[in-house]
Design an enzyme around this catalytic site. Structure first.
Site, PDB file in Angstrom:
ATOM      1  CG  ASP A   1       7.340  22.805  -9.883  1.00  0.00           C
ATOM      2  OD1 ASP A   1       7.017  21.676  -9.492  1.00  0.00           O
ATOM      3  OD2 ASP A   1       7.824  23.691  -9.134  1.00  0.00           O
TER       4      ASP A   1
ATOM      5  CB  CYS B   1       0.779   7.948   1.442  1.00  0.00           C
ATOM      6  SG  CYS B   1       0.975   8.849  -0.086  1.00  0.00           S
TER       7      CYS B   1
ATOM      8  CE  LYS C   1       6.488   1.255  -2.366  1.00  0.00           C
ATOM      9  NZ  LYS C   1       5.110   1.156  -2.848  1.00  0.00           N
TER      10      LYS C   1
HETATM   11  C1  UDX Z   1       0.510   4.090  -0.474  1.00  0.00           C
HETATM   12  C2  UDX Z   1      -0.826   3.562  -1.020  1.00  0.00           C
HETATM   13  O1  UDX Z   1      -0.712   2.158  -1.276  1.00  0.00           O
HETATM   14  C3  UDX Z   1      -1.235   4.330  -2.261  1.00  0.00           C
HETATM   15  O2  UDX Z   1      -2.494   3.866  -2.723  1.00  0.00           O
HETATM   16  C4  UDX Z   1      -1.302   5.803  -1.894  1.00  0.00           C
HETATM   17  O3  UDX Z   1      -1.692   6.595  -2.966  1.00  0.00           O
HETATM   18  C5  UDX Z   1       0.049   6.275  -1.354  1.00  0.00           C
HETATM   19  O4  UDX Z   1       0.406   5.473  -0.237  1.00  0.00           O
HETATM   20  P1  UDX Z   1       3.102   3.779  -0.981  1.00  0.00           P
HETATM   21  O5  UDX Z   1       3.359   4.744   0.120  1.00  0.00           O
HETATM   22  O6  UDX Z   1       3.855   3.927  -2.251  1.00  0.00           O
HETATM   23  O7  UDX Z   1       1.549   3.790  -1.390  1.00  0.00           O
HETATM   24  O8  UDX Z   1       3.460   2.356  -0.377  1.00  0.00           O
HETATM   25  P2  UDX Z   1       2.731   0.971  -0.107  1.00  0.00           P
HETATM   26  O9  UDX Z   1       3.178  -0.023  -1.100  1.00  0.00           O
HETATM   27  O10 UDX Z   1       1.278   1.126   0.069  1.00  0.00           O
HETATM   28  O11 UDX Z   1       3.415   0.580   1.309  1.00  0.00           O
HETATM   29  C6  UDX Z   1       3.321   1.450   2.435  1.00  0.00           C
HETATM   30  C7  UDX Z   1       4.113   0.935   3.598  1.00  0.00           C
HETATM   31  O12 UDX Z   1       3.511  -0.223   4.157  1.00  0.00           O
HETATM   32  C8  UDX Z   1       5.541   0.500   3.248  1.00  0.00           C
HETATM   33  O13 UDX Z   1       6.423   0.909   4.270  1.00  0.00           O
HETATM   34  C9  UDX Z   1       5.457  -1.012   3.173  1.00  0.00           C
HETATM   35  O14 UDX Z   1       6.681  -1.647   3.437  1.00  0.00           O
HETATM   36  C10 UDX Z   1       4.441  -1.283   4.268  1.00  0.00           C
HETATM   37  N1  UDX Z   1       3.737  -2.553   4.066  1.00  0.00           N
HETATM   38  C11 UDX Z   1       2.889  -2.726   3.020  1.00  0.00           C
HETATM   39  C12 UDX Z   1       3.927  -3.603   4.981  1.00  0.00           C
HETATM   40  O15 UDX Z   1       4.703  -3.474   5.941  1.00  0.00           O
HETATM   41  N2  UDX Z   1       3.247  -4.757   4.798  1.00  0.00           N
HETATM   42  C13 UDX Z   1       2.391  -4.961   3.759  1.00  0.00           C
HETATM   43  O16 UDX Z   1       1.797  -6.051   3.666  1.00  0.00           O
HETATM   44  C14 UDX Z   1       2.201  -3.897   2.823  1.00  0.00           C
END
Ligand code: UDX
Length: 435
Positions: free
Chosen positions: A36, A266, A326
């Site tokens: 990095d 993401c 989350k």
């Molecule tokens: C996500 C993808 O899952 C992952 O594969 C990718 O590489 C990066 O983005 P992440 O951002 O860590 O991962 O969170 P994720 O667990 O997918 O949740 C995303 C958002 O959706 C959170 O704000 C979560 O609270 C919300 N969510 C998820 C809901 O509101 N309801 C659900 O049922 C699932």
């Protein structure tokens, strides 16, 4: 691992994806250098300090630094020169139009061109617009002074925060986008200890898989949130509805939890980027626009619920539980919890917030909020408690005690993680999402 199967890997960019990738590759028995340009970061990582809150990551880093499978450097060119596999895991922040800014990826491509000294497999894990694999290829070809053979491969990551290490080591699939048989063979060897379906495809399709997957999962979340809003109006319980839907294997149980909307580094970014890609390609992706609209409204609806129940927000004391996007992360990027808190503040409420991990990050984002040492302090004297992140800790609070501390007994549970029957018995007015 025998020295024949131990491969030399260099991971450029030690952010979230880079560090997890580097540490896990080392754990698979490869020899990994994480590079990095941020010297301070490298310095602190070399001393074993992992600044990212991610379950299991620190232990893997420690173990592999001790076994000398994992090292850190700010000398990017030297790291490139000494390895066959070069992973690009740099940040691609969105520009004003929501498109991924490729400046960091381009600059790594030029570093590779300057340092290349033999065959390299260059693996792009950064989330980049379709066509970027070929773009990296072109930059290296043009900038390389002396010709050396190399291949650029798209190998998108699907890591979730909080479970990134197991997502890397036990993925649902490995996607490899390349037109080169040689590169495909080499990278298949690199991942041979991971037991997962391997999808080999062309680079553009691999890049598309990443966006299509994230946007689809975001669509599921917005879909169930929209259903939740109808459930509220007709008197159904969205949790029962999503359970009933999930038993159908074609639908599945995952990503059907109604809540305050999706956030994180993401989903929002990738949805906007895919919209930009589709716009550029001449396709109007109205469906995905709707997904983002529902997501915005979902956050506003939480605020409206509190406002309605209290008959206005001006001067009201609100205890906010949860700020991370989350549970099990300290990340507040595009966090619905932070957005809702900001809207509460804008409407004149006095907010005292608590989060088990994300408060340091949130202080800057929410200059007008107060921060509490624990959940009880957050709701002391509050006119309402608003639960915004589904931390386990909040499920097991002493709500009898919270009731005594609060000025008025209103709970808005934006994650549906509490039991309304128990809370109503304790004298609370309870509002969830879609129930
Ligand atoms: C996500 C993808 O899952 C992952 O594969 C990718 O590489 C990066 O983005 P992440 O951002 O860590 O991962 O969170 P994720 O667990 O997918 O949740 C995303 C958002 O959706 C959170 O704000 C979560 O609270 C919300 N969510 C998820 C809901 O509101 N309801 C659900 O049922 C699932």
């Amino acid at each position: 691992m025998s020295s024949k199967t131990k491969m030399e890997c260099c991971v450029i960019g030690t952010g979230y994806v880079g560090l997890v990738t580097g540490a896990c590759l080392a754990d698979l028995g490869h020899s990994v250098t994480c590079a990095d340009r941020d010297k301070e970061k490298i310095e602190s990582l070399s001393r074993g300090r992992v600044l990212i809150f991610e379950a299991g990551l620190e232990a893997i880093v420690e173990r592999n630094v001790a076994s000398r499978n994992l090292g850190f450097t700010s000398d990017i060119r030297r790291a490139i020169a000494s390895c066959e596999f070069i992973f690009i895991t740099v940040d691609t922040p969105p520009d004003a139009e929501g498109k991924a800014d490729l400046a960091n990826v381009d600059s790594v491509a030029r570093e590779i061109a300057a340092a290349i000294n033999g065959y390299k497999v260059i693996i792009n894990k950064s989330t980049v617009p379709v066509g970027s694999t070929r773009r990296v290829q072109r930059i290296i070809e043009e900038a390389m002074e002396e010709y050396h053979e190399f291949d650029v491969v798209s190998n998108p990551e699907f890591l979730r925060e909080g479970t990134a290490v197991s997502d890397f080591l036990k993925p649902a699939r490995i996607v490899i986008g390349s037109d080169s048989q040689k590169a495909i063979m080499r990278i298949t060897g690199l991942y041979r200890r991971i037991d997962a379906p391997l999808l080999v495809t062309d680079p553009v399709s691999a890049e598309m898989i990443k966006y299509a997957s994230n946007a689809f999962l975001a669509t599921k979340v917005s879909y169930i949130n929209a259903i939740a809003n109808i459930c509220e109006a007709v008197g159904a319980d969205v949790r029962e509805v999503s359970l009933g839907m999930g038993y159908d294997e074609r639908i599945g149980f995952e990503f059907l939890k109604a809540g305050p909307g999706f956030g994180g580094s993401c989903f929002p970014k990738d949805c906007r980027a895919l919209l930009a890609i589709s716009g550029d390609s001449g396709y109007d992706f109205n469906l995905l626009e709707g997904v983002l609209e529902v997501n915005q409204e979902q956050q506003e609806r939480v605020v409206a619920k509190v406002e309605r129940a209290l008959g206005g927000l001006d001067g009201k004391n609100i205890g906010v539980l949860g700020l991370a996007f989350k549970a099990n992360t300290d990340d507040i990027r595009e966090s619905p919890a932070v957005n809702v808190t900001r809207m509460l503040l804008e409407k004149g409420a006095r907010v005292t917030a608590y989060d088990p991990q994300a408060m340091d990050n949130a202080r800057q984002a929410l200059p007008g909020a107060g921060f509490a040492e624990d959940p009880y302090q957050a709701v002391q004297g509050a006119d309402a408690m608003v639960l915004l992140t589904e931390w386990d800790e909040f499920k097991w609070l002493d709500y009898g005690r919270a009731r005594e501390l609060m000025e008025s007994p209103l709970i808005v549970d934006a994650r549906n993680c509490l039991d309304p029957v128990v809370l109503r018995k304790l004298g609370f007015h309870y509002e969830g999402v879609g129930r």
